[in-house]
Design an enzyme around this catalytic site. Structure first.
Site, PDB file in Angstrom:
ATOM      1  N   SER A   1       0.257   6.222  12.202  1.00 42.62           N
ATOM      2  CA  SER A   1      -0.098   5.004  11.509  1.00 42.62           C
ATOM      3  C   SER A   1      -0.686   4.072  12.602  1.00 42.62           C
ATOM      4  O   SER A   1       0.189   3.752  13.563  1.00 42.62           O
ATOM      5  CB  SER A   1       0.895   4.474  10.767  1.00 42.62           C
ATOM      6  OG  SER A   1       1.355   5.589   9.951  1.00 42.62           O
TER       7      SER A   1
ATOM      8  N   LYS B   1      -7.021   6.386  13.732  1.00 44.54           N
ATOM      9  CA  LYS B   1      -7.896   7.486  12.927  1.00 44.54           C
ATOM     10  C   LYS B   1      -8.883   6.800  12.144  1.00 44.54           C
ATOM     11  O   LYS B   1     -10.204   7.331  12.417  1.00 44.54           O
ATOM     12  CB  LYS B   1      -6.871   7.907  11.628  1.00 44.54           C
ATOM     13  CG  LYS B   1      -5.856   8.897  12.301  1.00 44.54           C
ATOM     14  CD  LYS B   1      -4.951   9.479  11.078  1.00 44.54           C
ATOM     15  CE  LYS B   1      -4.353   8.443  10.287  1.00 44.54           C
ATOM     16  NZ  LYS B   1      -3.485   7.652  10.950  1.00 44.54           N
TER      17      LYS B   1
ATOM     18  N   HIS C   1      -1.851  14.171   7.869  1.00 48.55           N
ATOM     19  CA  HIS C   1      -2.162  12.828   8.208  1.00 48.55           C
ATOM     20  C   HIS C   1      -3.287  12.638   9.032  1.00 48.55           C
ATOM     21  O   HIS C   1      -3.234  12.458  10.204  1.00 48.55           O
ATOM     22  CB  HIS C   1      -0.849  12.003   8.689  1.00 48.55           C
ATOM     23  CG  HIS C   1      -1.003  10.687   8.312  1.00 48.55           C
ATOM     24  ND1 HIS C   1      -0.190   9.739   9.517  1.00 48.55           N
ATOM     25  CD2 HIS C   1      -1.636   9.733   8.020  1.00 48.55           C
ATOM     26  CE1 HIS C   1      -0.638   8.388   9.379  1.00 48.55           C
ATOM     27  NE2 HIS C   1      -1.391   8.347   8.415  1.00 48.55           N
TER      28      HIS C   1
ATOM     29  N   GLY D   1       0.610  -1.327  -0.096  1.00 51.49           N
ATOM     30  CA  GLY D   1      -0.175   0.047  -0.034  1.00 51.49           C
ATOM     31  C   GLY D   1       0.655   1.339   0.162  1.00 51.49           C
ATOM     32  O   GLY D   1       1.051   1.854  -0.998  1.00 51.49           O
TER      33      GLY D   1
ATOM     34  N   ARG E   1       0.003   7.203  20.807  1.00 52.79           N
ATOM     35  CA  ARG E   1      -0.196   5.996  21.718  1.00 52.79           C
ATOM     36  C   ARG E   1       0.991   5.964  22.811  1.00 52.79           C
ATOM     37  O   ARG E   1       2.106   5.781  22.642  1.00 52.79           O
ATOM     38  CB  ARG E   1       0.276   4.878  20.751  1.00 52.79           C
ATOM     39  CG  ARG E   1      -0.179   3.500  20.918  1.00 52.79           C
ATOM     40  CD  ARG E   1       0.303   2.461  19.988  1.00 52.79           C
ATOM     41  NE  ARG E   1      -0.760   2.270  18.845  1.00 52.79           N
ATOM     42  CZ  ARG E   1      -1.583   1.182  18.982  1.00 52.79           C
ATOM     43  NH1 ARG E   1      -1.639   0.447  20.121  1.00 52.79           N
ATOM     44  NH2 ARG E   1      -2.574   0.974  18.022  1.00 52.79           N
TER      45      ARG E   1
ATOM     46  N   PHE F   1     -12.871   3.528  21.711  1.00 56.94           N
ATOM     47  CA  PHE F   1     -13.704   3.448  20.838  1.00 56.94           C
ATOM     48  C   PHE F   1     -14.939   4.143  20.802  1.00 56.94           C
ATOM     49  O   PHE F   1     -14.873   5.517  20.926  1.00 56.94           O
ATOM     50  CB  PHE F   1     -13.944   1.897  20.587  1.00 56.94           C
ATOM     51  CG  PHE F   1     -12.800   1.164  20.412  1.00 56.94           C
ATOM     52  CD1 PHE F   1     -11.836   1.116  19.219  1.00 56.94           C
ATOM     53  CD2 PHE F   1     -12.326   0.295  21.513  1.00 56.94           C
ATOM     54  CE1 PHE F   1     -10.942   0.336  19.201  1.00 56.94           C
ATOM     55  CE2 PHE F   1     -10.987  -0.451  21.578  1.00 56.94           C
ATOM     56  CZ  PHE F   1     -10.111  -0.490  20.359  1.00 56.94           C
TER      57      PHE F   1
HETATM   58  N1  LIG Z   1      -7.039   0.888  23.240  1.00 55.77           N
HETATM   59  C1  LIG Z   1      -7.768   1.517  22.143  1.00 55.77           C
HETATM   60  N2  LIG Z   1      -7.222   1.215  20.817  1.00 55.77           N
HETATM   61  C2  LIG Z   1      -7.657   1.781  19.835  1.00 55.77           C
HETATM   62  C3  LIG Z   1      -8.646   2.780  19.965  1.00 55.77           C
HETATM   63  N3  LIG Z   1      -8.997   3.279  18.553  1.00 55.77           N
HETATM   64  C4  LIG Z   1      -8.202   2.590  17.937  1.00 55.77           C
HETATM   65  N4  LIG Z   1      -7.518   1.554  18.592  1.00 55.77           N
HETATM   66  C5  LIG Z   1      -6.436   0.720  18.303  1.00 55.77           C
HETATM   67  O1  LIG Z   1      -5.840   1.386  16.894  1.00 55.77           O
HETATM   68  C6  LIG Z   1      -5.343   0.502  15.961  1.00 55.77           C
HETATM   69  C7  LIG Z   1      -5.884   0.742  14.722  1.00 55.77           C
HETATM   70  O2  LIG Z   1      -5.792   1.827  14.249  1.00 55.77           O
HETATM   71  P1  LIG Z   1      -6.488   2.589  12.941  1.00 55.77           P
HETATM   72  O3  LIG Z   1      -7.629   3.289  13.445  1.00 55.77           O
HETATM   73  O4  LIG Z   1      -6.831   1.455  12.010  1.00 55.77           O
HETATM   74  O5  LIG Z   1      -5.299   3.151  12.591  1.00 55.77           O
HETATM   75  P2  LIG Z   1      -5.224   4.564  11.650  1.00 55.77           P
HETATM   76  O6  LIG Z   1      -4.696   5.790  12.606  1.00 55.77           O
HETATM   77  O7  LIG Z   1      -6.454   4.695  10.865  1.00 55.77           O
HETATM   78  O8  LIG Z   1      -3.735   4.021  10.883  1.00 55.77           O
HETATM   79  P3  LIG Z   1      -3.190   4.400   9.630  1.00 55.77           P
HETATM   80  O9  LIG Z   1      -4.161   3.693   8.123  1.00 55.77           O
HETATM   81  O10 LIG Z   1      -2.005   3.361   9.523  1.00 55.77           O
HETATM   82  O11 LIG Z   1      -2.602   5.566   9.035  1.00 55.77           O
HETATM   83  C8  LIG Z   1      -6.015  -0.986  16.362  1.00 55.77           C
HETATM   84  O12 LIG Z   1      -4.875  -1.425  17.242  1.00 55.77           O
HETATM   85  C9  LIG Z   1      -6.968  -0.487  17.500  1.00 55.77           C
HETATM   86  O13 LIG Z   1      -7.384  -1.619  18.486  1.00 55.77           O
HETATM   87  C10 LIG Z   1      -9.153   3.184  21.249  1.00 55.77           C
HETATM   88  O14 LIG Z   1     -10.127   4.104  21.505  1.00 55.77           O
HETATM   89  N5  LIG Z   1      -8.619   2.838  22.413  1.00 55.77           N
HETATM   90  O1  LIG Z   2       0.475   3.780   4.342  1.00 59.07           O
HETATM   91  C1  LIG Z   2      -0.061   2.847   4.341  1.00 59.07           C
HETATM   92  O2  LIG Z   2       0.206   1.840   3.808  1.00 59.07           O
HETATM   93  C2  LIG Z   2      -0.999   2.902   5.341  1.00 59.07           C
HETATM   94  C3  LIG Z   2      -1.376   3.967   6.304  1.00 59.07           C
HETATM   95  O3  LIG Z   2      -2.105   4.692   6.259  1.00 59.07           O
HETATM   96  C4  LIG Z   2      -0.153   4.442   7.139  1.00 59.07           C
HETATM   97  O4  LIG Z   2       0.796   3.608   7.466  1.00 59.07           O
HETATM   98  O5  LIG Z   2       0.005   5.495   7.865  1.00 59.07           O
HETATM   99 MN   LIG Z   3      -2.052   6.680   7.346  1.00 54.49          MN
END
Ligand SMILES: Nc1nc2c(ncn2[C@@H]2O[C@H](COP(=O)(O)OP(=O)(O)OP(=O)(O)O)[C@@H](O)[C@H]2O)c(=O)[nH]1
Ligand SMILES: O=C([O-])CC(=O)C(=O)O
Ligand SMILES: [Mn+2]
Length: 602
Positions: A267, A271, A245, A217, A415, A510
């Site tokens: 990441s 989000k 981002h 990706g 985090r 969540f």
């Molecule tokens: N403990 C906890 N974990 C969370 C919460 N929201 C998301 N997560 C954790 O965050 C991770 C997933 O994050 P995503 O929302 O998919 O990540 P993103 O920020 O969209 O990331 P990219 O697509 O990589 O940019 C998982 O491990 C979830 O369990 C929350 O409110 N509490």
């Molecule tokens: O870039 C990717 O493959 C997925 C993503 O959103 C990140 O890593 O922040």
């Molecule tokens: Mn991302």
């Protein structure tokens, strides 16, 4: 060649570039992508034929496919990612650099003949709306059918985009991608072609992208991180806007008051979850506009307006389920999706850690037998679903508006097991920029390398700033100075990930994060009370709605606590971080650090 192929476009620039690349890379065939349904069917059928895709049971996930990558090609490769600015100092201390001419010579060597035995796909795409005032065009050339299929989900692409580029004789970002595995006469292909040698390269002045060796990706769908963040951040600096981002969401209160919020988390830090949240507090509603990237411009009204340049979600699979993200589940269950590096169940569906309905047996992402007793996870921690945004039931109607939405609040978050409270508010834009610039987070599986190490990830953009990070901070400061502060979004900092002594999450997260969103909008409207602390404003006692929340008062207090000793320990780290940027660091950020130090009594 057919007549159509002799004159696939009247856009001379595109035609010349495609011919030049074909001469260098020597593909067997050139395919100009139309974006039609027939094309999707041909692409996916050929991916099933080559063993890259397994079609899922259409009764469970219509028109959907499972893919497993080579185990060496599962995430973004930050150590192989380069910003090849003409002058090394423009790349800054957070990016890898090589002289652009040297890089091109090296990569031309890699690209020479690299598409032999393969089809070269030409993908005309636009990030953001085709009807935008200045549409942000791109052409991705790739030798990967997987990338082509994924780009169809993730971006607006195809003949209609190419026709518009011709009408406008438009400028575009040339995006060259190869998996780097040519096929000699008679050589059999593999399910996931890639190369041990990987380069993900941005040329910021030329606004060009060259990627080699990976099909994953963020390394290969070049409209996403490479264009919409790294190259766009450079355009944004030059033109006075922001490429970030960030997710974008619409929040409606029980009284019908609408607020738009963006949030930058690194990441795999939540989000997608926040963007699609199902509020647990009665009467509140969240709708989604985007889950990864926001382009934000000052509107005629002086407010900051955001659009999501993407057309799909490329979301982290593990942990996604009916509780954590019911809206993502509904979206993918409609089908038309690609699942990469998750487990394949015996009945033609997919499964991953954290999803309901654990199977007794499945095929792991590595193609091995998997059972609940296995000591290896069934799915890679960075396994992903790729699904059309239009299938999301809670997509806000404003998603289709090229002007975007006016933003009321910007959230930064990371985090962190300790130190950072659940939520606090910046005193002003400059302080908010300081919070963004010093954002820290534990590393995740979204990039190769160690997981769980705390690092500074400014504005969640560490891997995505296309120029000197000190200049990027200055750009943020300037946006605050040159615009009416009262009309700019208020800035907040959140942390869903603080732990108790046993290592459990203090805050349930969540859907419950809606309580934090509620406090934030009540702050904006001057309703919720806050307590001043050395780091900013935290919720005053009783101001965070915890009605019906299953949480002890002690745990809540611990989640919200600002511990001066913990913060004092951050000071030398922030100092060291800022020193990296030398004279490029805006002086006001040093002033902010001094202020924090004084308030902490350190
Ligand atoms: N403990 C906890 N974990 C969370 C919460 N929201 C998301 N997560 C954790 O965050 C991770 C997933 O994050 P995503 O929302 O998919 O990540 P993103 O920020 O969209 O990331 P990219 O697509 O990589 O940019 C998982 O491990 C979830 O369990 C929350 O409110 N509490
Ligand atoms: O870039 C990717 O493959 C997925 C993503 O959103 C990140 O890593 O922040
Ligand atoms: Mn991302």
């Amino acid at each position: 060649m057919t007549a159509e192929l002799q004159e696939p476009t009247t856009h001379r620039g595109i035609l010349d570039w495609v011919n030049e690349v074909a001469e260098l890379t020597q593909p067997d065939r050139i395919h100009w992508c139309t974006g039609s349904d027939e094309e999707w069917q041909e692409l996916t059928a050929s991916l099933v034929g080559s063993g890259t895709f397994t079609q899922l049971d259409p009764a469970k996930k219509p028109n959907s496919f499972h893919a497993a990558s080579d185990p060496i090609d599962v995430a973004r490769v930050e150590d192989r990612t380069y910003i090849c600015s003409v002058d090394e100092k423009d790349c800054g201390p957070t990016n890898n650099w090589m002289d652009p001419e040297e890089m091109k010579t090296l990569m031309r060597g890699l690209y020479a003949g690299c598409m032999k035995g393969r089809t070269m796909y030409v993908i005309p795409f636009v990030m953001g709306h085709l009807e935008a005032e200045s549409p942000m065009f791109g052409i991705e050339i790739t030798d990967s059918a997987y990338v082509t299929a994924s780009m169809r989900v993730m971006s607006r692409m195809g003949s209609h985009v190419l026709r518009r580029m011709e009408e406008l004789d438009a400028a575009y970002v040339p995006c060259l991608h190869s998996v780097g595995m040519p096929l000699e006469e008679g050589q059999a292909d593999v399910a996931w072609p890639c190369n041990d040698t990987k380069y993900i390269v941005q040329f910021p002045e030329e606004r060009a992208i060259w990627s080699f060796g990976s099909g994953y990706g963020g390394n290969a769908l070049l409209g996403k991180k490479c264009y919409a963040l790294r190259i766009a951040s450079v355009m944004a600096r030059d033109e006075g806007w922001l490429a970030e981002h960030m997710l974008i969401l619409k929040l409606t209160s029980p009284e019908g008051v609408v607020k738009f919020v963006t949030a930058a988390f690194p990441s795999a830090c939540g989000k997608t979850n926040l963007a699609m949240l199902e509020p647990t507090i009665p009467g509140w509603k969240v709708e989604t506009l985007g889950d990864d990237i926001a382009w934000m411009r000052i509107g005629e009204d002086g407010r900051l307006w955001a659009v999501n340049p993407e057309f799909g979600f490329f979301g982290v699979a593990p942990g996604t389920n009916e509780h954590t993200n019911p809206n993502a589940m509904k979206t993918i269950n409609k089908g038309n999706s690609v699942f990469t590096n998750v487990a394949l169940t015996d009945d033609g569906d997919i499964w991953w850690e954290g999803l309901e309905g654990m199977p007794d047996h499945a095929t792991s992402w590595k193609g091995e037998d998997w059972t609940p007793d296995s000591d290896q996870p069934s799915s890679h921690p960075n396994s992903r679903y790729c699904t059309p945004i239009k299938q999301c039931d809670i997509l806000a109607p404003e998603y289709d508006d090229p002007r975007g939405v006016p933003i009321d609040a910007i959230l930064f978050g990371g985090r962190r097991k300790t130190t950072v409270p659940l939520v606090f508010e910046a005193r002003d834009w400059t302080h908010g920029t300081f919070l963004g610039a010093t954002l820290s987070s534990e590393t995740t599986a979204a990039a190769t390398g160690q997981v769980g190490v705390v690092r500074r990830d400014p504005m969640a953009m560490l891997p995505f700033i296309g120029y000197h990070a000190g200049d990027y901070f200055n750009h943020w400061i300037t946006m605050g100075k040159e615009n009416d502060a009262a009309k700019l979004p208020k800035i907040f900092y959140v942390n869903w990930f603080r732990r108790d002594d046993e290592g459990g999450f203090l805050w349930p997260g969540f859907g419950e994060n809606s309580r934090v969103l509620k406090w934030i909008v009540e702050r904006i409207d001057g309703q919720a009370a806050a307590k001043e602390t050395p780091i900013g404003h935290v919720p005053a006692d009783g101001s965070l709605d915890v009605d019906g929340l299953d949480m002890t008062p002690e745990a809540l207090e611990a989640a919200l606590a600002v511990d001066a000793e913990e913060w004092k320990a951050e000071l030398p780290q922030i100092q060291e971080w800022f020193e990296k940027f030398g004279d490029n660091l805006p002086a006001v950020l040093w002033t902010e650090l001094d202020g924090l130090r004084t308030r902490l009594g350190a």
